[in-house]
Motif scaffolding. Structure first.
Motif, short mmCIF file in Angstrom:
data_model
loop_
_atom_site.label_atom_id
_atom_site.label_comp_id
_atom_site.label_asym_id
_atom_site.label_seq_id
_atom_site.Cartn_x
_atom_site.Cartn_y
_atom_site.Cartn_z
N SER A 120 0.84 -1.20 0.00
CA SER A 120 0.00 0.00 0.00
C SER A 120 0.87 1.24 0.00
O SER A 120 2.04 1.19 0.40
N GLY A 121 0.31 2.35 -0.46
CA GLY A 121 1.06 3.61 -0.52
C GLY A 121 1.61 3.96 0.84
O GLY A 121 0.86 4.05 1.81
N ALA A 122 2.93 4.14 0.92
CA ALA A 122 3.61 4.50 2.17
C ALA A 122 3.25 3.55 3.31
O ALA A 122 3.24 3.93 4.47
N HIS A 123 2.94 2.30 2.95
CA HIS A 123 2.61 1.25 3.92
C HIS A 123 1.51 1.70 4.91
O HIS A 123 1.56 1.43 6.11
N ILE A 211 -5.89 -3.66 -4.97
CA ILE A 211 -4.86 -4.72 -5.03
C ILE A 211 -5.14 -5.74 -3.93
O ILE A 211 -5.10 -6.96 -4.16
N SER A 212 -5.43 -5.23 -2.75
CA SER A 212 -5.75 -6.10 -1.62
C SER A 212 -6.96 -6.98 -1.93
O SER A 212 -7.01 -8.17 -1.58
N CYS A 213 -7.94 -6.41 -2.61
CA CYS A 213 -9.13 -7.17 -3.01
C CYS A 213 -8.76 -8.28 -3.99
O CYS A 213 -9.31 -9.38 -3.91
N GLY A 214 -7.81 -8.01 -4.89
CA GLY A 214 -7.36 -9.04 -5.82
C GLY A 214 -6.76 -10.22 -5.08
O GLY A 214 -7.02 -11.39 -5.41
N ILE A 215 -5.98 -9.93 -4.04
CA ILE A 215 -5.37 -10.99 -3.24
C ILE A 215 -6.45 -11.75 -2.47
O ILE A 215 -6.41 -12.97 -2.33
N TYR B 204 -14.81 1.56 -14.24
CA TYR B 204 -13.98 0.96 -13.19
C TYR B 204 -12.68 0.38 -13.71
O TYR B 204 -12.18 -0.61 -13.17
N ASN B 205 -12.13 0.97 -14.77
CA ASN B 205 -10.92 0.34 -15.33
C ASN B 205 -9.75 0.35 -14.35
O ASN B 205 -8.99 -0.61 -14.27
N GLU B 206 -9.61 1.43 -13.58
CA GLU B 206 -8.47 1.49 -12.66
C GLU B 206 -8.60 0.46 -11.53
O GLU B 206 -7.63 -0.22 -11.17
N ILE B 207 -9.82 0.33 -10.99
CA ILE B 207 -10.05 -0.65 -9.93
C ILE B 207 -9.84 -2.06 -10.49
O ILE B 207 -9.18 -2.90 -9.87
N SER B 208 -10.38 -2.32 -11.68
CA SER B 208 -10.25 -3.65 -12.29
C SER B 208 -8.77 -4.01 -12.48
O SER B 208 -8.35 -5.13 -12.14
N VAL B 209 -8.00 -3.08 -13.03
CA VAL B 209 -6.59 -3.38 -13.31
C VAL B 209 -5.81 -3.52 -12.00
O VAL B 209 -4.90 -4.34 -11.90
N CYS B 213 -3.69 -6.66 -10.72
CA CYS B 213 -2.33 -6.54 -10.21
C CYS B 213 -2.16 -7.30 -8.90
O CYS B 213 -1.12 -7.93 -8.65
N GLY B 214 -3.20 -7.27 -8.05
CA GLY B 214 -3.15 -8.03 -6.80
C GLY B 214 -2.99 -9.52 -7.06
O GLY B 214 -2.21 -10.21 -6.40
#
Lengths: 281, 281
Positions: A120-123, A211-215, B204-209, B213-214
């Protein structure tokens, strides 16, 4: 007539000023901020307000470095692991038909711990995962979401509304919000509060939480659970109040979580092949 | 003088039109669109432009449904799998010290295929992964990134600049951009082009990408590779031109990828415990 003659230069002046103002305006609104953005993650619309300050905590320089190592797999093992992982995640789909069967709470704990390992940005770790299993609360969430969905549909469909009612209804009714054993509502913390009560900007909070949601999606798939990644855009404020989240938190995503229903179906979509999503140089 | 008198009404008219235009303009730009946003993912700043239209492709109604099932693990197995997955991803760190050792291309292929399984708004799959292994191109990317980083530092540090030069330099020099066997540049496609040449909004392209990335980060960790999730904010346009990406693509992230260097270090950060990132209701 003499008055008009006198007025002419004045009018010309005003006209010039107005046009000048119009030309200058766009340049003013686009403030070219260049905050420090090495590996921080910043949302496009993040702008430092006057009462905010960037906290230096979390920056590289303030922390001692420790050695880092990771298991070095053989090429063969790497390839096999990469295949297996792809095979697992290829099976992931957005599933709207969720079984009411209870899921062990410990598993959900681990899934959320895993989501919390995201960068995450700046942890700042700007995420809050609200896990709702209480039946009443789930139902209240459903009412709010369906209320807004219906509005979305009515406004979008316009005149077609009356004719397509039956077809549409199946979309705006979100039964899974009652049925799924867990609803995970993911909030992004748009700023933090420093000890001196000033706001601490959370750069890139939306990207970080996504990103966290992707994980989290990967972690769910890994244990055989399904969800549908929904962004109930207009429900955010009402759901935030319902769940008593503070003002610095904004709802980013709502994920109903559970086993897939016995008769679950998904739309017959394909995915783009590798050569359509990648370029090698 | 007579000419001036004649001009006055004309000027008045122009002035009224200009002021009228100014008053009307702001209302036009903020169109209160409430597109259908069930499980679509929309960026906060997505606004439909006049020459854009929302494609109905990808919507639920147009696709036949197919049965969906997933392996149903025992509770014991689920718990073990959730622990193992957490244990694996807990080891993930942003690593800036990357080994030059070559990584099999097939592994990178599978990692990107895996990232491509992410959900996206209206199933637009709005991502392009540009994988750079060519030494010259990597170096050109480094020059652009360091150039902008130096600017960021100078503007941020202001007067402290001269004094802290030595300390700062270690931050703005990005050796890993030359050293890492692969640089993965992740572009978001902010819109698509329909067959009729109209723009198709990618909600939502930024959220999707970012979600994608996650999943990519998880896939890298799974095969023992490291990266640092960087967002080189001001380099986007220059890098887009360098890599010949079309105008609808914007750089979201730059990830140097490889094995960790033998002497790699990371800052001694901790992560928030479960009870600080979650609320159960």
């Amino acid at each position: 007539m003499a008055l008009l003659t006198v007025l002419t230069p004045v009018l010309l002046l005003i006209l010039c000023m107005v046009i000048g103002f119009m030309l200058v305006k766009p340049r003013e609104t686009k403030t070219d901020t260049r905050p420090w953005v090495d590996d921080d993650l910043q949302d496009g619309d993040d702008v430092l307000e006057e009462d905010e300050c960037v906290d230096s905590q979390g920056s590289e320089e303030d922390h001692p470095q420790v050695p880092y190592s990771l298991q070095h797999y053989s090429e063969e093992t790497m390839l096999q692991r990469s295949k297996d992982f792809y095979k697992m995640l290829k099976q992931r789909r957005s599933v709207r038909f969720i079984s009411p069967e209870m899921v062990p709470r410990d598993v959900i704990d681990n899934v959320i711990r895993t989501a919390g390992t995201a960068p995450s940005g700046a942890h700042t770790q700007p995420w809050t995962f609200v896990v709702v299993s209480d039946a009443d609360l789930k139902h209240q969430i459903r009412l709010i979401v369906e209320d807004e969905e219906e509005l979305n549909y009515r406004q979008r469909m316009g005149e077609k509304w009356v004719h397509d009612l039956a077809k549409i209804k199946t979309n705006w009714v979100k039964e899974y919000l009652d049925v799924a054993p867990y609803l995970i509502l993911i909030f992004k913390q748009t700023y933090g509060i420093l000890p001196n009560n000033k706001k601490k900007t959370h750069y890139y909070n939306e990207i970080s939480v996504s990103i966290s949601c992707g994980i989290l999606l990967a972690a769910l798939q890994n244990v055989g659970l399904v969800t549908v990644t929904s962004t109930p855009l207009n429900c955010g404020p009402r759901l935030r109040l319902l769940l008593k989240r503070p003002v610095n938190e904004k709802l980013l995503m709502l994920l109903p979580v559970g086993y897939p229903a016995q008769d679950a179906t998904v739309p017959d979509f394909g995915r783009k092949p590798l050569d359509e999503i990648s370029v090698y140089m």
